[in-house]
Write a protein that holds these residues in place. Sequence first.
Motif, PDB file in Angstrom:
ATOM      1  N   CYS A  10      26.285  39.236 105.265  1.00  0.00           N
ATOM      2  CA  CYS A  10      25.797  39.603 104.055  1.00  0.00           C
ATOM      3  C   CYS A  10      24.877  40.601 104.254  1.00  0.00           C
ATOM      4  O   CYS A  10      24.190  40.675 105.377  1.00  0.00           O
ATOM      5  N   CYS A  53      22.392  34.034  99.354  1.00  0.00           N
ATOM      6  CA  CYS A  53      21.669  34.708  98.530  1.00  0.00           C
ATOM      7  C   CYS A  53      22.247  35.099  97.291  1.00  0.00           C
ATOM      8  O   CYS A  53      21.816  35.502  96.287  1.00  0.00           O
ATOM      9  N   CYS A 100      20.896  39.357 103.716  1.00  0.00           N
ATOM     10  CA  CYS A 100      20.227  38.273 104.535  1.00  0.00           C
ATOM     11  C   CYS A 100      20.872  38.132 105.616  1.00  0.00           C
ATOM     12  O   CYS A 100      20.422  37.145 106.547  1.00  0.00           O
TER      13      CYS A 100
HETATM   14 ZN   LIG Z   1      23.064  36.978 101.602  1.00  0.00          ZN
END
Ligand SMILES: [Zn+2]
Length: 127
Positions: A20, A9, A23
Motif C-alpha cells: 500500500c 487503510c 500505509c
Molecule cells: Zn494501506
Amino acid sequence: MSLVFCPQCGLLLPAGSTACPRCGRPAPAPVPAVPHAAVHAAPHYTRAPDHGLRLGDYLGPLLLFCIPLAGLLAAMIWACGGTASAHRRKLAQAYLIQQVIFWAVVLALAVFYMLGLYMQLLQFWAL
Ligand SMILES: [Zn+2]
C-alpha cells in the motif's frame, strides 16, 4: 483485472502494486476474475464422475431390474437414453448385455437337453 483494496487503510491499490502506498502494508494476493472461475470449475469437473458413484445409485436400479417385466422395460428405456444420468444408462446397457448372455446360455442348454430327449425317443421307437 480486479480491484484490490488495502486491508488496513482501505485505499484502492494501483494495479500490480505489492504494498500500500499510504500505509505500507503488503498488498493481499490479487484474485483475478477469470482464473477465479477456472479454479472453481476445475475441481468440480474432476469430481463430477464421483457424484454418480453412490451406492444407492446402483442399488436402486439393480433392485428395480429384479422386477420381472418392469425391470426389463426400465432397463430398455434407460439403455436407449431415457435417463439424464450417464451412469444409469451404462448400468442399464450392462444389465441388458448380461441378460442377453444369460438367456443365450439358458437357451443353448435347453436346446441341448431337448436334443438329448429327442435322441432317446428315437432310440426308444427304433427298438
Ligand atoms: Zn494501506
